[in-house]
Design a protein around this motif. Structure first.
Motif, short mmCIF file in Angstrom:
data_model
loop_
_atom_site.label_atom_id
_atom_site.label_comp_id
_atom_site.label_asym_id
_atom_site.label_seq_id
_atom_site.Cartn_x
_atom_site.Cartn_y
_atom_site.Cartn_z
N ALA A 1 31.26 18.02 3.32
CA ALA A 1 31.06 17.43 2.50
C ALA A 1 29.57 16.80 2.07
N TYR A 2 28.86 16.58 3.12
CA TYR A 2 27.71 16.02 3.14
C TYR A 2 26.92 16.95 2.60
N PHE A 3 26.69 18.21 3.17
CA PHE A 3 25.56 19.34 2.54
C PHE A 3 26.47 19.78 1.04
N SER A 4 27.64 19.61 0.88
CA SER A 4 28.13 20.12 -0.53
C SER A 4 27.57 19.17 -1.55
N VAL A 5 27.26 17.77 -1.23
CA VAL A 5 26.52 17.16 -2.26
C VAL A 5 25.04 17.37 -2.31
N VAL A 6 24.61 17.40 -0.96
CA VAL A 6 23.25 17.56 -0.92
C VAL A 6 22.81 19.11 -1.66
N TYR A 7 23.51 20.19 -1.43
CA TYR A 7 23.11 21.57 -2.25
C TYR A 7 23.67 21.53 -3.42
N GLY A 8 24.84 20.78 -3.63
CA GLY A 8 25.29 20.83 -5.04
C GLY A 8 24.19 20.20 -6.06
N LYS A 9 23.51 19.06 -5.71
CA LYS A 9 22.70 18.52 -6.70
C LYS A 9 21.42 19.46 -6.77
N LEU A 10 20.97 19.83 -5.55
CA LEU A 10 19.91 20.92 -5.58
C LEU A 10 20.35 22.14 -6.51
N SER A 11 21.44 22.78 -6.58
CA SER A 11 21.96 23.75 -7.29
C SER A 11 22.04 23.39 -8.86
N LEU A 12 22.43 22.10 -8.79
CA LEU A 12 22.35 21.57 -10.39
C LEU A 12 20.94 21.35 -10.90
N ASP A 13 19.99 21.05 -10.00
CA ASP A 13 18.72 21.10 -10.64
C ASP A 13 18.02 22.32 -11.06
N VAL A 14 18.48 23.29 -10.23
CA VAL A 14 17.94 24.74 -10.25
C VAL A 14 18.55 25.39 -11.77
N ASN A 15 19.99 24.86 -11.73
CA ASN A 15 20.53 25.45 -13.01
C ASN A 15 19.90 24.81 -14.43
N GLN A 16 19.49 23.54 -14.19
CA GLN A 16 19.28 22.59 -15.20
C GLN A 16 17.73 23.33 -15.62
#
Length: 459
Positions: free
Chosen positions: A164-179
Motif C-alpha cells: 500500500a505504501y509504495f502503491s501510493v508513492v509510485y501511483g503519485k509518480l505515475s500520475l505526474d508522468v501521465n499528467q
C-alpha cells in the motif's frame, strides 16, 4: 520566401516553445518534485511534506493497531493457558462436597429430623503411562505453532502495508508522468490546430494528435483511479489520511546473497514451513496420547466423610449408630482397558494418516517456496538491470524528442515521428516506475519467505 510564408513561420515558431528544449521542460517539471535523501534508508523523496512518514514508521504504527495481529497474540496467550491446564494433571485434586436435608412426617411413623453430610476428597494420579506428560509436550508444541502463526500474520500484514505504501508513492509518480505527457500532447494539439488553420497541417494530422490526446487522457484517468484506490487501501491499513501520513520513500539499497543462501534460509526460517513442522510434531504427540488412553492408570483417593442427624422431637443429635458418624477411606484404583471395540486403533490410524498428510504438505510447500523464491530472486535481479537500461533509454529518448521538437518547430519534422518519440519517452518513464516498485516489493517478499522481514522492521 513570401511574406505569407514568413508570417506562418513566425506564428508556428512562437507556439513551439522556441526558448525551451524538451529536456529543459522535463527539468522544469521535475523541479516541482525535488528529490532528497532519506536519513533512514538512503531513499529518495518524490515530494516534500511536513507530514511525510518513512516506511518503517508506517509499518510499526499500523501494526500496533492491527486487529489481525491482536487476534494472533490472543491465540498465543490462550495456548499458554492450555499448558497451565495440562500441568494441573500432575497436582492433587481436592474437593469438598456437602448436602443437607430436613424431613418432617406425621402418620404411621412420625419423623422430624434434619440430616447433613460433608465429604473431603483428595485424589492424585500416581501413574498415567506417560499420557499427562505427553499432553504437556503437545500443548507446548501448539504454543510454538501459535507463535509461528503470529509471525506469519505479522509478515502478511507488513507485506500489505509495504504494498500500500509504495502503491501510493509510485501511483503519485505515475500520475505526474501521465499528467506531464497529457499536457505536452495538448500543447502539440494546439500547435497542429494553428498549423491547420494556416494550411500547414492536414486533417489527418489533427485527427492523429486528437486521438493521442484522448488516449493520454484515458491513461491519466485510469492512473488516477488506481492512485485513489491505493490511497484508500493505505488509509484502511494505517487508519491515517494520506495527507496526514504521506509516504515518500522510493529508493532502497538492495543487496542479495547467493540463491543458495536464500534457499537455505527459507528451509530453516520460513514461517509456513515451521508451522507445518509443528503440526506434524503435535500429531505425533496426539497419537501417543490416544494410545495411552488404553494403557494402565493408577489413582490414589482419600475421602473423609462426616454425617450428622438431629432429632427435633427429642431435641438432640442421634448417637452414631442412628445418625452421626465419621468415615475415612483410602482407595487405590487400577484401570486397564483391555478392549474398546477398536475405537482407539481406528483413531490412531486416522491420526497417523493426518501426520503423513502433513509430511506430504511439508514437501510440497518446500518445493513451492523454492520455486516462488527463485522467481522473486530473478525478478529483483532482472529489474535491477532493467532500471539501468531504462535510465539510458529515457535519456536517449529525451534527446531524440528534443531534436524532433526543434525540427517540428522549424516545420521540418512530421507529426507522426514526433508523437512516436513522445510516446516512447512516456512509456519508458512509466516502465521505470513499474520496475522500481516491482523490485522493491519482490525484495521485501523475498525477505518474508526467508523469515527476515520481522527483523528488518524490528520485531
Amino acid at each position: 520566401m513570401t511574406l505569407n510564408s514568413i508570417s506562418k513561420y513566425l506564428i508556428i515558431s512562437s507556439l513551439c516553445f522556441p526558448a525551451h528544449s524538451f529536456a529543459e521542460m522535463v527539468q522544469d517539471a521535475n523541479a516541482t518534485l525535488p528529490l532528497q535523501q532519506s536519513p533512514e534508508t538512503n531513499a529518495t523523496v518524490p515530494f516534500i511534506s511536513k507530514n511525510k512518514v518513512s516506511l518503517k514508521t508506517a509499518v510499526n504504527e499500523a501494526i500496533d493497531t492491527n486487529y489481525r495481529v491482536k487476534q494472533a497474540k490472543e491465540r498465543v496467550e490462550q495456548s499458554q493457558h492450555f499448558i497451565r491446564e495440562a500441568y494441573a494433571d500432575f497436582l492433587p485434586q481436592v474437593a469438598l462436597t456437602g448436602n443437607t436435608q430436613r424431613k418432617k412426617y406425621e402418620g404411621f411413623d412420625n419423623q422430624n429430623y434434619s440430616q447433613s453430610q460433608y465429604n473431603f476428597v483428595v485424589s492424585y494420579n500416581l501413574f498415567s503411562s506417560g499420557k499427562d506428560f505427553a499432553t504437556v509436550q503437545k500443548n507446548k508444541i501448539l504454543k510454538q505453532q501459535q507463535e509461528e502463526k503470529l509471525k506469519g500474520t505479522l509478515e502478511e500484514e507488513i507485506v500489505k502495508i509495504i504494498d500500500a505504501y509504495f502503491s501510493v508513492v509510485y501511483g503519485k509518480l505515475s500520475l505526474d508522468v501521465n499528467q506531464k505527457n497529457y499536457d505536452k500532447l495538448v500543447k502539440i494539439y494546439e500547435i497542429v490546430k494553428t498549423k491547420r488553420e494556416l494550411g500547414a497541417a492536414t486533417m489527418g494530422d489533427e485527427s492523429s494528435i486528437s486521438a493521442s490526446v484522448s488516449n493520454a487522457k484515458t491513461a491519466m484517468t485510469n492512473t488516477e483511479s488506481a492512485y485513489n484506490n491505493a490511497k484508500d487501501y493505505y488509509e484502511f491499513l494505517t487508519n491515517k489520511k494520506v495527507e496526514e501520513y504521506v509516504p515518500y520513500e522510493t529508493g532502497f539499497e538492495i543487496n542479495l546473497p547467493s540463491i543458495d543462501e536464500v534457499l537455505e534460509g527459507i528451509q530453516a526460517n520460513n514461517t509456513d514451513v515451521n508451522i507445518i513442522k509443528s503440526q506434524i510434531k503435535a500429531k505425533q504427540k496426539e497419537i501417543f496420547i490416544n494410545k495411552a488412553t488404553d494403557y494402565p492408570t493408577i489413582d490414589l483417593t482419600f475421602t473423609d466423610s462426616r454425617r450428622n442427624r438431629y432429632d427435633y422431637d427429642n431435641h438432640n443429635a442421634l448417637p452414631p449408630a442412628d445418625g452421626y458418624n465419621t468415615d475415612q477411606l483410602v482407595q487405590l484404583s487400577f484401570n486397564y482397558n483391555l478392549y474398546t471395540g477398536g475405537r482407539t486403533e481406528a483413531k490412531t490410524a486416522r491420526l497417523m494418516s493426518e501426520a503423513t498428510e502433513g509430511a506430504y504438505n511439508l514437501e510440497y510447500t518446500s518445493k513451492e517456496l523454492k520455486w516462488n523464491s527463485q522467481k522473486l530472486y530473478n525478478s529483483v535481479q532482472t529489474n535491477t538491470k532493467t532500471l539501468e537500461t531504462l535510465s539510458s533509454e529515457i535519456e536517449a529518448s529525451e534527446k531524440m524528442a528534443d531534436a524532433y521538437w526543434e525540427r517540428f518547430r522549424l516545420s521540418s519534422q512530421d507529426l507522426v515521428t514526433l508523437l512516436q518519440a513522445q510516446r516512447q519517452v512516456n512509456s519508458a518513464e512509466l516502465e521505470k516506475l513499474r520496475s522500481e516498485k516491482t523490485r522493491i516489493l519482490d525484495y521485501f517478499n523475498l525477505l518474508a519467505k526467508q523469515g527476515k522481514l520481522l527483523e528488518y522492521f524490528g520485531y
